[in-house]
Design a protein around this motif. Structure first.
Motif, PDB file in Angstrom:
ATOM      1  N   ARG A  63     -24.097  66.921 -52.350  1.00 38.32           N
ATOM      2  CA  ARG A  63     -22.800  66.484 -52.876  1.00 38.32           C
ATOM      3  C   ARG A  63     -22.237  67.482 -53.881  1.00 38.32           C
ATOM      4  O   ARG A  63     -21.030  67.536 -54.094  1.00 38.32           O
ATOM      5  N   TRP A  64     -23.095  68.274 -54.509  1.00 42.16           N
ATOM      6  CA  TRP A  64     -22.599  69.260 -55.469  1.00 42.16           C
ATOM      7  C   TRP A  64     -21.833  70.377 -54.775  1.00 42.16           C
ATOM      8  O   TRP A  64     -21.046  71.071 -55.402  1.00 42.16           O
ATOM      9  N   GLY A  65     -22.029  70.535 -53.477  1.00 48.37           N
ATOM     10  CA  GLY A  65     -21.203  71.464 -52.706  1.00 48.37           C
ATOM     11  C   GLY A  65     -19.750  71.020 -52.719  1.00 48.37           C
ATOM     12  O   GLY A  65     -18.834  71.847 -52.720  1.00 48.37           O
ATOM     13  N   GLY A  70     -14.306  71.870 -54.685  1.00 47.08           N
ATOM     14  CA  GLY A  70     -13.157  71.120 -55.203  1.00 47.08           C
ATOM     15  C   GLY A  70     -12.650  70.085 -54.224  1.00 47.08           C
ATOM     16  O   GLY A  70     -11.449  69.912 -54.046  1.00 47.08           O
ATOM     17  N   GLU A  71     -13.576  69.364 -53.588  1.00 50.29           N
ATOM     18  CA  GLU A  71     -13.201  68.380 -52.569  1.00 50.29           C
ATOM     19  C   GLU A  71     -13.983  67.083 -52.800  1.00 50.29           C
ATOM     20  O   GLU A  71     -14.839  67.010 -53.659  1.00 50.29           O
ATOM     21  N   ALA A  72     -13.667  66.076 -52.014  1.00 59.13           N
ATOM     22  CA  ALA A  72     -14.361  64.785 -52.054  1.00 59.13           C
ATOM     23  C   ALA A  72     -14.281  64.138 -53.427  1.00 59.13           C
ATOM     24  O   ALA A  72     -15.236  63.548 -53.892  1.00 59.13           O
ATOM     25  N   ASP A  78      -8.238  57.322 -65.858  1.00 63.66           N
ATOM     26  CA  ASP A  78      -8.163  57.659 -67.275  1.00 63.66           C
ATOM     27  C   ASP A  78      -9.516  57.410 -67.954  1.00 63.66           C
ATOM     28  O   ASP A  78      -9.612  57.397 -69.175  1.00 63.66           O
ATOM     29  N   LEU A  79     -10.553  57.226 -67.156  1.00 61.50           N
ATOM     30  CA  LEU A  79     -11.896  57.055 -67.708  1.00 61.50           C
ATOM     31  C   LEU A  79     -12.346  58.344 -68.378  1.00 61.50           C
ATOM     32  O   LEU A  79     -11.947  59.439 -67.957  1.00 61.50           O
ATOM     33  N   PRO A  80     -13.197  58.254 -69.398  1.00 59.11           N
ATOM     34  CA  PRO A  80     -13.584  59.454 -70.147  1.00 59.11           C
ATOM     35  C   PRO A  80     -14.334  60.500 -69.312  1.00 59.11           C
ATOM     36  O   PRO A  80     -14.345  61.668 -69.670  1.00 59.11           O
ATOM     37  N   TRP A  81     -14.948  60.095 -68.211  1.00 55.00           N
ATOM     38  CA  TRP A  81     -15.675  61.062 -67.380  1.00 55.00           C
ATOM     39  C   TRP A  81     -14.833  61.568 -66.203  1.00 55.00           C
ATOM     40  O   TRP A  81     -15.333  62.312 -65.371  1.00 55.00           O
ATOM     41  N   GLY A  82     -13.565  61.203 -66.182  1.00 59.35           N
ATOM     42  CA  GLY A  82     -12.678  61.758 -65.158  1.00 59.35           C
ATOM     43  C   GLY A  82     -12.648  63.274 -65.296  1.00 59.35           C
ATOM     44  O   GLY A  82     -12.809  63.818 -66.387  1.00 59.35           O
ATOM     45  N   MET A  83     -12.487  63.962 -64.197  1.00 62.61           N
ATOM     46  CA  MET A  83     -12.474  65.433 -64.252  1.00 62.61           C
ATOM     47  C   MET A  83     -11.222  65.967 -63.580  1.00 62.61           C
ATOM     48  O   MET A  83     -10.654  65.327 -62.709  1.00 62.61           O
ATOM     49  N   VAL A  84     -10.813  67.133 -64.035  1.00 64.65           N
ATOM     50  CA  VAL A  84      -9.624  67.773 -63.484  1.00 64.65           C
ATOM     51  C   VAL A  84     -10.071  68.844 -62.500  1.00 64.65           C
ATOM     52  O   VAL A  84     -10.826  69.742 -62.850  1.00 64.65           O
ATOM     53  N   ILE A  85      -9.645  68.705 -61.263  1.00 61.40           N
ATOM     54  CA  ILE A  85      -9.895  69.713 -60.246  1.00 61.40           C
ATOM     55  C   ILE A  85      -8.810  70.774 -60.451  1.00 61.40           C
ATOM     56  O   ILE A  85      -7.748  70.478 -60.990  1.00 61.40           O
ATOM     57  N   ALA A  86      -9.048  71.979 -59.988  1.00 65.41           N
ATOM     58  CA  ALA A  86      -8.050  73.052 -60.138  1.00 65.41           C
ATOM     59  C   ALA A  86      -6.647  72.511 -59.911  1.00 65.41           C
ATOM     60  O   ALA A  86      -6.424  71.681 -59.037  1.00 65.41           O
ATOM     61  N   ASP A  87      -5.713  72.967 -60.695  1.00 68.41           N
ATOM     62  CA  ASP A  87      -4.338  72.461 -60.664  1.00 68.41           C
ATOM     63  C   ASP A  87      -3.706  72.756 -59.301  1.00 68.41           C
ATOM     64  O   ASP A  87      -3.166  73.825 -59.054  1.00 68.41           O
ATOM     65  N   GLY A  93      -3.307  68.621 -61.837  1.00 65.07           N
ATOM     66  CA  GLY A  93      -3.938  68.674 -63.154  1.00 65.07           C
ATOM     67  C   GLY A  93      -4.341  67.318 -63.711  1.00 65.07           C
ATOM     68  O   GLY A  93      -4.678  67.198 -64.878  1.00 65.07           O
ATOM     69  N   THR A  94      -4.316  66.292 -62.879  1.00 65.77           N
ATOM     70  CA  THR A  94      -4.651  64.937 -63.299  1.00 65.77           C
ATOM     71  C   THR A  94      -6.156  64.716 -63.204  1.00 65.77           C
ATOM     72  O   THR A  94      -6.802  65.188 -62.276  1.00 65.77           O
ATOM     73  N   ALA A  95      -6.711  63.956 -64.151  1.00 68.53           N
ATOM     74  CA  ALA A  95      -8.133  63.609 -64.096  1.00 68.53           C
ATOM     75  C   ALA A  95      -8.374  62.653 -62.929  1.00 68.53           C
ATOM     76  O   ALA A  95      -7.597  61.722 -62.702  1.00 68.53           O
ATOM     77  N   VAL A  96      -9.437  62.900 -62.186  1.00 67.54           N
ATOM     78  CA  VAL A  96      -9.779  62.093 -61.016  1.00 67.54           C
ATOM     79  C   VAL A  96     -11.225  61.619 -61.116  1.00 67.54           C
ATOM     80  O   VAL A  96     -12.027  62.160 -61.878  1.00 67.54           O
ATOM     81  N   HIS A  97     -11.549  60.606 -60.326  1.00 67.87           N
ATOM     82  CA  HIS A  97     -12.927  60.129 -60.243  1.00 67.87           C
ATOM     83  C   HIS A  97     -13.787  61.221 -59.614  1.00 67.87           C
ATOM     84  O   HIS A  97     -13.451  61.715 -58.527  1.00 67.87           O
ATOM     85  N   PRO A  98     -14.893  61.595 -60.239  1.00 67.79           N
ATOM     86  CA  PRO A  98     -15.809  62.570 -59.630  1.00 67.79           C
ATOM     87  C   PRO A  98     -16.739  61.860 -58.637  1.00 67.79           C
ATOM     88  O   PRO A  98     -17.912  61.637 -58.912  1.00 67.79           O
ATOM     89  N   THR A  99     -16.197  61.499 -57.486  1.00 71.81           N
ATOM     90  CA  THR A  99     -16.972  60.687 -56.542  1.00 71.81           C
ATOM     91  C   THR A  99     -18.201  61.423 -56.023  1.00 71.81           C
ATOM     92  O   THR A  99     -19.201  60.791 -55.688  1.00 71.81           O
ATOM     93  N   PHE A 100     -18.152  62.752 -55.970  1.00 75.83           N
ATOM     94  CA  PHE A 100     -19.349  63.505 -55.577  1.00 75.83           C
ATOM     95  C   PHE A 100     -20.463  63.241 -56.582  1.00 75.83           C
ATOM     96  O   PHE A 100     -21.625  63.129 -56.219  1.00 75.83           O
ATOM     97  N   LEU A 101     -20.119  63.141 -57.875  1.00 72.59           N
ATOM     98  CA  LEU A 101     -21.104  62.851 -58.919  1.00 72.59           C
ATOM     99  C   LEU A 101     -21.635  61.429 -58.773  1.00 72.59           C
ATOM    100  O   LEU A 101     -22.844  61.200 -58.866  1.00 72.59           O
TER     101      LEU A 101
END
Length: 177
Positions: A63-65, A70-72, A78-87, A93-101
Protein backbone atom coordinates in the motif's frame (compact mmCIF):
# COMPACT_ATOMS: atom_id res chain seq x y z
CA UNK A 1 -12.19 1.22 -20.73
CA UNK A 2 -12.29 2.74 -24.17
CA UNK A 3 -13.86 6.16 -24.73
CA UNK A 4 -17.17 4.49 -25.59
CA UNK A 5 -17.21 2.50 -22.35
CA UNK A 6 -16.23 -0.88 -23.80
CA UNK A 7 -13.47 -2.89 -22.17
CA UNK A 8 -9.94 -2.57 -23.56
CA UNK A 9 -8.29 -5.96 -22.98
CA UNK A 10 -4.88 -4.61 -24.01
CA UNK A 11 -4.98 -1.95 -21.31
CA UNK A 12 -6.26 -4.47 -18.77
CA UNK A 13 -3.17 -6.60 -19.34
CA UNK A 14 -0.70 -3.69 -19.53
CA UNK A 15 1.04 -4.02 -16.16
CA UNK A 16 3.32 -1.07 -16.98
CA UNK A 17 0.35 1.27 -16.54
CA UNK A 18 -1.32 -0.09 -13.41
CA UNK A 19 -4.16 -2.52 -13.78
CA UNK A 20 -2.94 -4.83 -11.06
CA UNK A 21 -5.03 -5.39 -7.95
CA UNK A 22 -4.46 -7.58 -4.94
CA UNK A 23 -7.77 -9.35 -5.53
CA UNK A 24 -6.61 -10.54 -8.92
CA UNK A 25 -3.40 -11.82 -7.38
CA UNK A 26 -5.21 -13.69 -4.61
CA UNK A 27 -7.85 -15.03 -7.00
CA UNK A 28 -5.15 -16.28 -9.40
CA UNK A 29 -2.97 -17.63 -6.58
CA UNK A 30 -5.75 -19.72 -5.04
CA UNK A 31 -6.37 -22.14 -7.95
CA UNK A 32 -2.63 -22.16 -8.64
CA UNK A 33 -2.01 -23.19 -5.05
CA UNK A 34 -4.76 -25.82 -5.24
CA UNK A 35 -3.09 -27.41 -8.28
CA UNK A 36 0.37 -27.14 -6.67
CA UNK A 37 -0.87 -28.82 -3.50
CA UNK A 38 -2.55 -31.60 -5.47
CA UNK A 39 0.61 -32.29 -7.47
CA UNK A 40 2.83 -32.22 -4.37
CA UNK A 41 0.24 -34.06 -2.25
CA UNK A 42 0.05 -31.24 0.30
CA UNK A 43 -2.98 -30.05 2.22
CA UNK A 44 -4.21 -26.87 0.54
CA UNK A 45 -5.78 -25.42 3.69
CA UNK A 46 -2.69 -25.98 5.82
CA UNK A 47 -0.58 -24.30 3.14
CA UNK A 48 -3.06 -21.42 2.78
CA UNK A 49 -3.09 -20.87 6.56
CA UNK A 50 0.63 -20.13 6.40
CA UNK A 51 0.43 -18.13 3.17
CA UNK A 52 -2.01 -15.52 4.45
CA UNK A 53 0.68 -14.08 6.69
CA UNK A 54 2.76 -13.28 3.63
CA UNK A 55 -0.32 -11.78 1.97
CA UNK A 56 -1.05 -9.50 4.92
CA UNK A 57 2.54 -8.27 5.20
CA UNK A 58 2.79 -7.90 1.41
CA UNK A 59 -0.43 -5.88 1.35
CA UNK A 60 0.76 -3.81 4.32
CA UNK A 61 3.99 -2.87 2.57
CA UNK A 62 2.47 -2.73 -0.92
CA UNK A 63 0.00 0.00 0.00
CA UNK A 64 2.95 2.35 0.48
CA UNK A 65 3.44 2.18 -3.28
CA UNK A 66 0.14 4.06 -3.49
CA UNK A 67 1.63 6.77 -1.29
CA UNK A 68 4.72 7.01 -3.49
CA UNK A 69 2.52 7.23 -6.59
CA UNK A 70 0.13 9.74 -5.00
CA UNK A 71 -2.88 7.50 -5.60
CA UNK A 72 -5.53 5.53 -3.70
CA UNK A 73 -6.31 8.37 -1.35
CA UNK A 74 -9.67 9.25 0.12
CA UNK A 75 -12.01 12.16 -0.01
CA UNK A 76 -11.32 15.51 1.63
CA UNK A 77 -11.05 15.59 5.41
CA UNK A 78 -10.34 18.06 8.16
CA UNK A 79 -9.02 15.36 10.51
CA UNK A 80 -5.56 16.10 11.94
CA UNK A 81 -3.98 13.16 10.08
CA UNK A 82 -5.36 14.21 6.70
CA UNK A 83 -2.58 14.60 4.15
CA UNK A 84 -2.11 16.80 1.13
CA UNK A 85 -1.21 15.02 -2.09
CA UNK A 86 0.75 17.07 -4.65
CA UNK A 87 -1.32 20.08 -5.69
CA UNK A 88 -3.24 18.59 -8.61
CA UNK A 89 -6.65 19.21 -10.11
CA UNK A 90 -7.87 16.14 -8.20
CA UNK A 91 -7.00 17.36 -4.71
CA UNK A 92 -6.31 21.10 -5.26
CA UNK A 93 -4.04 21.10 -2.19
CA UNK A 94 -6.84 19.84 0.06
CA UNK A 95 -6.16 17.40 2.91
CA UNK A 96 -7.51 13.93 2.12
CA UNK A 97 -7.94 10.65 3.96
CA UNK A 98 -4.71 8.61 3.66
CA UNK A 99 -6.60 5.42 2.83
CA UNK A 100 -3.38 3.64 1.85
CA UNK A 101 -2.24 4.22 5.46
CA UNK A 102 -5.54 2.98 6.87
CA UNK A 103 -5.30 -0.21 4.87
CA UNK A 104 -1.61 -0.67 5.65
CA UNK A 105 -2.28 -0.39 9.39
CA UNK A 106 -5.37 -2.61 9.12
CA UNK A 107 -3.28 -5.32 7.43
CA UNK A 108 -0.49 -4.99 10.00
CA UNK A 109 -3.02 -5.34 12.82
CA UNK A 110 -4.56 -8.33 11.02
CA UNK A 111 -1.12 -9.94 10.77
CA UNK A 112 -0.55 -9.53 14.52
CA UNK A 113 -4.06 -10.69 15.51
CA UNK A 114 -4.00 -13.73 13.22
CA UNK A 115 -0.44 -14.60 14.29
CA UNK A 116 -1.46 -14.88 17.92
CA UNK A 117 -4.77 -16.54 17.07
CA UNK A 118 -3.06 -19.11 14.84
CA UNK A 119 -1.57 -20.82 17.88
CA UNK A 120 -5.16 -21.75 18.84
CA UNK A 121 -6.58 -22.66 15.45
CA UNK A 122 -9.09 -25.47 15.53
CA UNK A 123 -8.91 -26.74 11.94
CA UNK A 124 -6.95 -26.37 8.72
CA UNK A 125 -8.11 -23.46 6.64
CA UNK A 126 -9.34 -21.49 9.65
CA UNK A 127 -6.65 -18.81 9.38
CA UNK A 128 -7.25 -18.56 5.63
CA UNK A 129 -10.95 -18.01 6.33
CA UNK A 130 -10.20 -15.43 9.02
CA UNK A 131 -7.97 -13.64 6.50
CA UNK A 132 -10.95 -13.39 4.15
CA UNK A 133 -13.10 -12.05 6.97
CA UNK A 134 -10.48 -9.60 8.24
CA UNK A 135 -9.21 -8.25 4.94
CA UNK A 136 -12.60 -8.24 3.24
CA UNK A 137 -14.27 -6.26 6.01
CA UNK A 138 -11.46 -3.70 6.24
CA UNK A 139 -11.19 -3.26 2.49
CA UNK A 140 -14.94 -2.92 2.13
CA UNK A 141 -15.05 -0.12 4.69
CA UNK A 142 -11.87 1.69 3.59
CA UNK A 143 -12.84 1.53 -0.09
CA UNK A 144 -15.89 3.61 0.75
CA UNK A 145 -13.58 6.55 1.54
CA UNK A 146 -11.63 6.43 -1.72
CA UNK A 147 -12.18 8.75 -4.65
CA UNK A 148 -10.58 6.63 -7.38
CA UNK A 149 -12.70 3.49 -7.11
CA UNK A 150 -13.74 1.36 -10.06
CA UNK A 151 -17.50 1.04 -10.31
CA UNK A 152 -19.71 -1.75 -11.53
CA UNK A 153 -20.84 -0.49 -14.93
CA UNK A 154 -22.57 2.87 -14.60
CA UNK A 155 -23.77 2.24 -11.04
CA UNK A 156 -22.56 3.69 -7.74
CA UNK A 157 -21.48 0.20 -6.62
CA UNK A 158 -17.73 -0.02 -6.03
CA UNK A 159 -16.20 -3.25 -7.32
CA UNK A 160 -13.65 -3.46 -4.49
CA UNK A 161 -16.39 -3.10 -1.89
CA UNK A 162 -18.36 -5.92 -3.49
CA UNK A 163 -15.29 -8.15 -3.60
CA UNK A 164 -14.28 -7.14 -0.06
CA UNK A 165 -17.65 -7.85 1.48
CA UNK A 166 -17.97 -11.06 -0.58
CA UNK A 167 -14.59 -12.18 0.84
CA UNK A 168 -15.90 -11.35 4.30
CA UNK A 169 -19.09 -13.37 3.71
CA UNK A 170 -17.29 -16.38 2.17
CA UNK A 171 -14.77 -16.47 5.01
CA UNK A 172 -17.55 -16.21 7.60
CA UNK A 173 -19.55 -18.99 5.91
CA UNK A 174 -16.46 -21.21 5.85
CA UNK A 175 -15.94 -20.59 9.57
CA UNK A 176 -19.60 -21.35 10.36
CA UNK A 177 -19.71 -24.61 8.45
Amino acid sequence: RNAGGSLDLGKMLDIRDGGLAIYGGVIAATPTLIVFCKVKKLNFFAFADVGVFGLLIGQCVGRWGNFVNGEAFGRATDLPWGMVIADTATTAGTAVHPTFLYESLWNLLGFVVLHFYSKHRKFRGEIFAWYGVWYGFGRGIIEGLRTDSLYLGSTDIRISQVVGFASFALGALFLLF
